[in-house]
Design a protein around this motif. Structure first.
Motif, PDB file in Angstrom:
ATOM      1  N   UNK A 129       0.834  -1.195   0.000  1.00  0.00           N
ATOM      2  CA  UNK A 129       0.000   0.000   0.000  1.00  0.00           C
ATOM      3  C   UNK A 129       0.867   1.243   0.000  1.00  0.00           C
ATOM      4  N   UNK A 130       0.432   2.275   0.731  1.00  0.00           N
ATOM      5  CA  UNK A 130       1.228   3.511   0.796  1.00  0.00           C
ATOM      6  C   UNK A 130       2.324   3.406   1.862  1.00  0.00           C
ATOM      7  N   UNK A 131       2.072   2.591   2.903  1.00  0.00           N
ATOM      8  CA  UNK A 131       3.022   2.498   4.014  1.00  0.00           C
ATOM      9  C   UNK A 131       4.131   1.490   3.718  1.00  0.00           C
ATOM     10  N   UNK A 132       3.753   0.399   3.076  1.00  0.00           N
ATOM     11  CA  UNK A 132       4.744  -0.596   2.615  1.00  0.00           C
ATOM     12  C   UNK A 132       4.585  -0.638   1.096  1.00  0.00           C
ATOM     13  N   UNK A 133       5.453   0.136   0.438  1.00  0.00           N
ATOM     14  CA  UNK A 133       5.239   0.446  -0.979  1.00  0.00           C
ATOM     15  C   UNK A 133       6.072  -0.451  -1.897  1.00  0.00           C
ATOM     16  N   UNK A 134       5.478  -0.809  -3.027  1.00  0.00           N
ATOM     17  CA  UNK A 134       6.170  -1.595  -4.051  1.00  0.00           C
ATOM     18  C   UNK A 134       7.142  -0.725  -4.854  1.00  0.00           C
ATOM     19  N   UNK A 135       7.058   0.582  -4.677  1.00  0.00           N
ATOM     20  CA  UNK A 135       7.964   1.475  -5.411  1.00  0.00           C
ATOM     21  C   UNK A 135       9.421   1.160  -5.055  1.00  0.00           C
ATOM     22  N   UNK A 136      10.344   1.346  -6.005  1.00  0.00           N
ATOM     23  CA  UNK A 136      11.752   1.051  -5.702  1.00  0.00           C
ATOM     24  C   UNK A 136      12.259   1.935  -4.554  1.00  0.00           C
ATOM     25  N   UNK A 137      13.090   1.326  -3.696  1.00  0.00           N
ATOM     26  CA  UNK A 137      13.673   2.085  -2.586  1.00  0.00           C
ATOM     27  C   UNK A 137      14.624   3.120  -3.151  1.00  0.00           C
ATOM     28  N   UNK A 138      14.566   4.317  -2.571  1.00  0.00           N
ATOM     29  CA  UNK A 138      15.479   5.382  -3.044  1.00  0.00           C
ATOM     30  C   UNK A 138      16.891   5.081  -2.543  1.00  0.00           C
ATOM     31  N   UNK A 139      17.906   5.224  -3.396  1.00  0.00           N
ATOM     32  CA  UNK A 139      19.255   4.925  -2.957  1.00  0.00           C
ATOM     33  C   UNK A 139      19.712   5.893  -1.852  1.00  0.00           C
TER      34      UNK A 139
END
Length: 340
Positions: free
Chosen positions: A330-340
């Motif tokens: 969701x928004x709290x645990x996001x599938x988006x790539x982690x920012x370096x």
């Protein structure tokens, strides 16, 4: 809890758990989410539908946050007994009450008579009650200004108690409970000084309720590797439990196969409490029914056990498609790539 993960957006809550903050004696301001931190809460959904999607999971912000949360707690409980003194916040008390409610519902939902020994269908009745009430239960735990997160966070609570179709329970369900706690940290309901209480009070109570579910409704182990798995149902208490033993003056890994040691010390150590439950549930020689744990008892030090279990957890749980295909983002645990 500032996990080794990075920010999904510039305005993501800065998690309040970095060890550095602890060491420097964090102020309440340090622990509070950033001013103006904002999430657009959403109902989490599955994102990993094929084996090739696993790379997306391992690169995700959710993975970084989840593993960071597990490791931060691992560090926090190092060398400490379950019975040591620690702060118990109002949120922790509310979580214990929530788990007490789930426990009470088990008493109110006795197993039914059925031909099959395993997977008692009364579990579905119990689960339906949680399904109905989860959002309300989670709302009570959240600070008033974060109640909008309840529908998102409640999904992880519902996922953490087993599967109502298959009437099974495994490490993926356990991971959902850790994700539930991680989300409560991300919205600021749990804070940096709740670390010990998160493991020793909340997670330990969760384990008690899960064991009661497993016993009462004869739940099947989900995706169990049988004798080659660490345990039919749990993994995290072995990680955190081995950390509790690091630098213990007398108890070594070889001692946990000794039933006398287990009975004497299980109230203080999560690892031994897990062994005690295994001994109650299984018959025959320990080396046969719990071969992996038997092998671990030969490892010379608890810090080696702890490191090995973390590696094993990543390989056997977090990097296994059959487990992660059920994880929701969701928004709290996001599938988006982690920012370096």
């Amino acid at each position: 809890m500032s996990l080794p993960g990075k920010h999904t957006t510039k305005k993501t809550v800065r998690l309040a758990m970095a060890e550095t903050e602890q060491q420097s004696g964090s102020t309440p301001e340090d622990e509070a989410p950033e001013e103006g931190a904002s999430f657009t809460f959403m109902v989490p959904k599955k994102e990993i539908s094929m084996v090739p999607d696993m790379g997306k999971w391992k690169r995700s912000q959710a993975y970084a946050d989840y593993i960071g949360f597990i490791l931060t707690l691992n560090e926090g409980v190092k060398g400490k007994k379950l019975t040591c003194e620690y702060k118990v916040s109002e949120t922790v008390e509310k979580l214990v009450d929530l788990l007490g409610t789930l426990d009470r519902w088990i008493n109110e939902t006795p197993p039914v008579d059925q031909p099959s020994r395993f997977g008692n269908k009364a579990y579905r009745t119990w689960f339906a009650k949680l399904d109905q009430e989860a959002e309300a239960l989670v709302s009570v735990v959240l600070p008033a200004d974060k109640r909008a997160a309840a529908p998102e966070i409640a999904v992880y609570l519902k996922e953490s108690v087993g599967n109502s179709t298959r009437i099974d329970y495994g490490t993926g369900h356990e991971a959902a409970f850790a994700a539930f706690l991680c989300c409560l940290c991300k919205v600021g309901a749990l804070r940096v000084d709740d670390q010990l209480a998160i493991v020793f009070k909340v997670f330990n109570r969760y384990l008690e309720v899960m064991r009661k579910l497993q016993k009462t409704y004869r739940m099947e182990p989900a995706g169990s590797q049988g004798v080659w798995g660490l345990d039919d149902f749990q993994f995290l208490p072995f990680i955190w439990g081995s950390s509790q033993f690091i630098d213990h003056p007398t108890l070594e890994p070889r001692h946990f196969v000794d039933e006398r040691v287990v009975n004497e010390h299980h109230q203080d150590y999560m690892f031994l409490d897990c062994i005690k439950f295994i001994n109650e549930m299984k018959t025959g020689p320990f080396a046969e029914h719990s071969n992996q744990l038997w092998n671990i008892s030969a490892v010379p030090s608890w810090s080696k056990v702890n490191q090995g279990l973390i590696r094993m957890y990543k390989a056997e749980c977090l990097e296994k498609f059959p487990v992660i295909q059920h994880f929701k983002f969701g928004s709290l645990l996001s599938i988006q790539p982690a920012k370096p």
